[in-house]
Design an enzyme around this catalytic site. Structure first.
Site, mmCIF file in Angstrom:
data_model
loop_
_atom_site.group_PDB
_atom_site.id
_atom_site.type_symbol
_atom_site.label_atom_id
_atom_site.label_comp_id
_atom_site.label_asym_id
_atom_site.label_seq_id
_atom_site.Cartn_x
_atom_site.Cartn_y
_atom_site.Cartn_z
ATOM 1 N N GLU A 95 78.234 69.793 26.122
ATOM 2 C CA GLU A 95 79.680 69.735 26.015
ATOM 3 C C GLU A 95 80.067 68.814 24.877
ATOM 4 O O GLU A 95 79.286 67.978 24.420
ATOM 5 C CB GLU A 95 80.300 69.232 27.316
ATOM 6 N N ASP A 135 72.844 69.924 10.177
ATOM 7 C CA ASP A 135 72.153 69.383 11.353
ATOM 8 C C ASP A 135 70.907 70.212 11.660
ATOM 9 O O ASP A 135 70.639 70.543 12.814
ATOM 10 C CB ASP A 135 73.103 69.358 12.559
#
Length: 859
Positions: free
Chosen positions: A574, A715
């Site tokens: 989340e 990333d």
């Protein structure tokens, strides 16, 4: 002010490091020159056994110096096996020495004498000399092959010494000359020796695990006396004590261990001797805790203190909390309650059959004393004589002077910071046009304002960030950037990457990026980046504004999916504005493109990842979510996670992407072992080297596709690569949202989080994200893959030290630390990694070249 914060963030880290008192040293970072070349070591502290002439005296044996006749040369030719001639350096205090450098006599082309080999002897007190040996027991170090090149040699193990001698070694009679340098840092622990029982041997499944102190430099009989060794060599053992940081050594090498069968009192006693009386605050003991092998940290420790000649009657006792759930090795911190002592005797009580230590360090206040074992030089050098009994008393006046000086230094530093900040503001007002060009070049720079930063500022739980005492980093000392540190704004103008775009007032306008690109210079997607806030806090691909404009004019080519056909299975992660769920989808084959193939029967469900926008998300988050759908719908590559369908007719908005049945690559590899003897013994599933390269090739292929669109991932890591059947790999972007990987991200002041261990130096220091920085991250990802994700990149460094290491990459003075070559990694692949970590972005390979190289390397 936001720009100033970003500019001076490295400087604040530097100031923090200056204010923090740390006593541990990291061999990988403790590599500063100690003053031969720089002149900090005075001539009178350099001596020799003899000299050829006054112009080749010991004081001329300084690296990179050409004074006198250009080097130290002994009086006569050195004979084979002779150890009579030496060049000696007095460092005036104990130092932790990790590296040595040598040269011959060049003297502008006149000289041609050098030492092809040499030995090193060292001493802590000037009377007892110890011959250095490497971890395999060899004394001879390879020297120079010509008279002018500098040859640097790591000392493995490092030495703790005040006096160091270089002793030339030759195989035939010849003239030799030497120039030398020592590298390391001051030994702040003050520990000069420890006495301990000999380490013992464990037999595990027929394998002999030798837990002896193999580099101890004291006397070894029934116990170890008057020396230092593996407990102070800066190398902490791995979680699995049968493995080692050092290759080609025996199992158990990193640890000194004992079994309780040999100690009827139930404890191991170790005595520590120090250079003077000190005020001790804490002791840190690095222990193994592999309880499945009957190894645990100590159950209790009792420490006695000797301040003068007598031992204090009341000891300090400490009992750590036993941990039967986490088998990781760890530092146990013991408070010593500010006891004054010159010696400490500690009794470590067994908690199980075995107890193993790899490192013991002490923290003590640097109080002023009127008499020390190593006094500062005044006139004729003095050294302790047999029978001397120096006394140590705290000098209160000196302490007050020290405190006053420290307060004055703090005020001066604060004043300097204020002046620098004001000067920056003033310069920016005068150079507004120049700054605008620089800001355009660095649109993708770091920002701790979460609303302008791609990464989510609430990705990880702040409570999950480890505290100082809970840190798994081997060392906590933060090392400053060094005396040659410059303001980032000045550094930027000196970088070759900016030489074609940044201008000073009055300069002739330079070529535009477009012109450079036309001339063949790679133009990475670094300008006018549209930053999309991924709903899960993950890294939605950074997209050039031009590409985004083209996308915004097209309809979303993805169909609406019935929510009732989704079955929730697991929450994957989340972020601030959304969540990621693992779901099963029915009838998904009806929503797939013709060019997309799934090996599914008609009624079979498929695993999917569902990104869901929270109902309370603001308008900007909703717009970003729809833009993310638009971008994802255009990405069609076999090695990129595909957007399958959406649910946007009603709230909550959802996008449905592929998910691979084997999860992410990090978890997949950590559950496997390389093919070999260890895997056979542990009965663990294996992955072959060829399959590792096959997976890495797929990652490179996916990144080649993204780079062709000028998309920057930002990333890339194994946590963001998913694994399917037959080692199929697809690149994803929601690894950051998972609590499992919160430790992979560095939080700035509780706000932005950065994957600094995967980031290039220019991304950390300048906020510059490009395809070239993705290439850097690929090198780290490849390293993860070939190490089976058994440890975090730069696991021996704290987060702050990782940031400091980027400064070394920027300065490029050969002091930067690279990730080591994995055990099963061939030289060709490691060279590819090193190219990915090249300081100059234009020297790094493209993903097209990386993909081609990996294809050629496949077995």
């Amino acid at each position: 002010m936001k720009h100033l914060w970003k500019t001076y963030f490295p400087l604040l880290i530097l100031l923090y490091s200056l204010g923090a008192v740390r006593s541990q040293v990291n061999p990988g970072v403790c590599r500063s020159p100690l003053g031969m070349a720089g002149g900090q070591i005075p001539d009178e502290d350099i001596s020799a056994s003899s000299q050829w002439s006054d112009s080749t005296a010991a004081k001329y044996g300084r690296l990179d110096c050409e004074e006198g006749d250009g080097a130290w040369c002994p009086e006569i030719a050195v004979e084979p096996d002779s150890v009579k001639e030496f060049l000696q350096i007095d460092l005036r205090s104990l130092h932790f020495i990790t590296l040595v450098g040598t040269q011959g006599r060049h003297a502008g082309g006149i000289g041609n004498e050098f030492a092809q080999m040499y030995k090193i002897k060292y001493s802590r007190d000037g009377s007892r000399w110890i011959s250095w040996r490497n971890r395999q027991g060899k004394q001879v170090i390879e020297g120079n092959r010509n008279a002018y090149d500098t040859v640097l040699k790591d000392l493995e193990p490092p030495i703790i010494a005040r006096f160091v001698r270089f002793m030339p070694v030759i195989d035939h009679s010849m003239n030799v000359c030497m120039r030398v340098e020592l590298y390391g840092c001051e030994w702040l622990d003050g520990l000069v020796s420890y006495n301990a029982p000999l380490g013992q041997q464990m037999v595990l499944h027929g394998q002999h695990i030798h837990l002896n102190d193999s580099v101890y430099d004291g006397a070894v009989g029934y116990s170890m006396t008057e020396g230092l060794g593996q407990l102070t060599d800066g190398m902490c053992g791995l979680d699995d004590f049968t493995l080692s940081h050092v290759y080609n050594v025996w199992p158990g090498y990193d640890y000194v261990g004992w079994t309780n069968d040999s100690f009827p009192n139930g404890y191991v006693e170790i005595m520590f001797e120090f250079d003077r009386t000190r005020n001790f605050t804490t002791m840190k003991v690095h222990c193994n805790n592999m309880f499945s092998r009957r190894v645990k940290t100590f159950q209790k420790v009792t420490c006695y203190f000797r301040s003068e000649l007598d031992w204090e009657p009341v000891p300090v006792s400490f009992s750590p909390v036993m941990d039967d759930g986490n088998p990781s090795a760890r530092f146990v911190t013991v408070s010593l309650h500010n006891h004054m002592a010159s010696a400490i005797k500690c009794q470590y009580y067994f908690a199980d059959i075995w107890m193993m230590f790899s490192e013991i360090t002490f923290q003590s206040d640097t109080a002023m004393y009127n008499t020390t074992l190593f006094p500062p030089k005044t006139g004729t050098p003095t050294s302790p004589q047999p029978g001397d009994n120096p006394t140590h008393k705290v000098d209160d006046s000196n302490t007050r002077i020290l405190i006053g000086c420290l307060v004055a230094i703090i005020f001066i530093l604060v004043a300097i910071i204020v002046i620098i900040l004001w000067r920056q503001v003033w310069q920016k007002m005068l150079e507004k046009a120049s700054r605008r060009m620089l800001d355009d070049e660095l649109t993708a720079r770091l920002s701790i304002q979460s609303e302008t930063f791609t990464y989510n500022n609430n990705t990880t739980n702040p409570s999950s960030v480890p505290s100082d005492q809970e840190s798994n980093s081997t060392y906590e000392r933060i090392f400053p950037l060094g005396p040659d540190y410059q303001e980032p704004s000045r550094l930027i103008r000196k970088l070759p990457e900016f030489s074609q775009t940044s201008e000073e007032p009055g300069d002739t306008p330079s070529k535009s990026p477009q012109a450079s690109s036309q001339e063949g210079v790679p133009h990475y997607a670094e300008a006018d980046i549209v930053n999309l806030q991924g709903v899960t806090g993950g890294n939605t691909y950074a997209v050039p504004a031009l590409t985004m404009d083209l996308l915004s004019g097209k309809d979303v080519a993805v169909e609406e999916f019935p929510r009732k056909l989704l079955t929730f299975k697991e929450k994957l992660g989340e972020g601030q504005f959304g969540e990621v769920h693992l779901c099963e989808a029915e009838g998904m084959q009806d929503f797939m493109d013709e060019d997309f193939s799934f090996d599914l029967s008609e009624n079979q469900t498929v695993l999917v990842a569902v990104k869901m926008l929270r109902a309370d998300a603001n308008k900007n988050a909703r717009n970003d979510f729809l833009k993310e759908i638009k971008i994802m719908s255009r990405l069609k590559d076999p090695n990129i996670i595909r957007l399958l369908a959406v649910c946007i007719c009603t709230d909550p908005l959802c996008m449905i992407t592929e998910y691979m049945e084997n999860g992410d690559l990090n978890q997949f590899l950590s559950r496997h072992e390389p093919e070999g003897q260890i895997a056979l013994l542990s009965n663990a599933p294996t992955v072959s080297y060829s399959n590792l390269i096959y997976m890495a090739t797929q990652i490179a292929s996916g990144m080649k596709y993204l780079s062709s669109l000028n998309f920057v991932h930002r990333d890339l890591a194994t946590r963001n690569c998913l694994v399917g059947k037959n080692y199929t790999i697809k690149i994803a972007d929601f690894g950051m949202s998972r609590n499992l990987y919160s430790g992979d991200y560095y939080r700035i002041q509780g706000r932005a989080v950065l994957p600094i261990r995967w980031m290039s130096w220019e991304s950390i220091l300048l906020g510059k994200f490009t395809t070239a920085s993705d290439v850097w991250a690929f090198g780290v990802t490849l390293w993860e893959t070939l190490t089976f994700c058994k440890e975090q990149p730069y696991s021996q460094l704290s987060d702050e030290q990782v940031i400091e290491n980027t400064g070394e990459f920027f300065r490029d003075q050969r002091r930067q630390i690279y990730l080591p070559q994995p055990p099963m990694c061939p030289d060709s692949i490691y060279k590819l990694m090193l190219r990915c970590w090249h300081r100059n972005t234009k020297e790094r390979p493209s993903f097209l070249e990386i993909h081609r190289t990996l294809l050629e390397c496949q077995p």
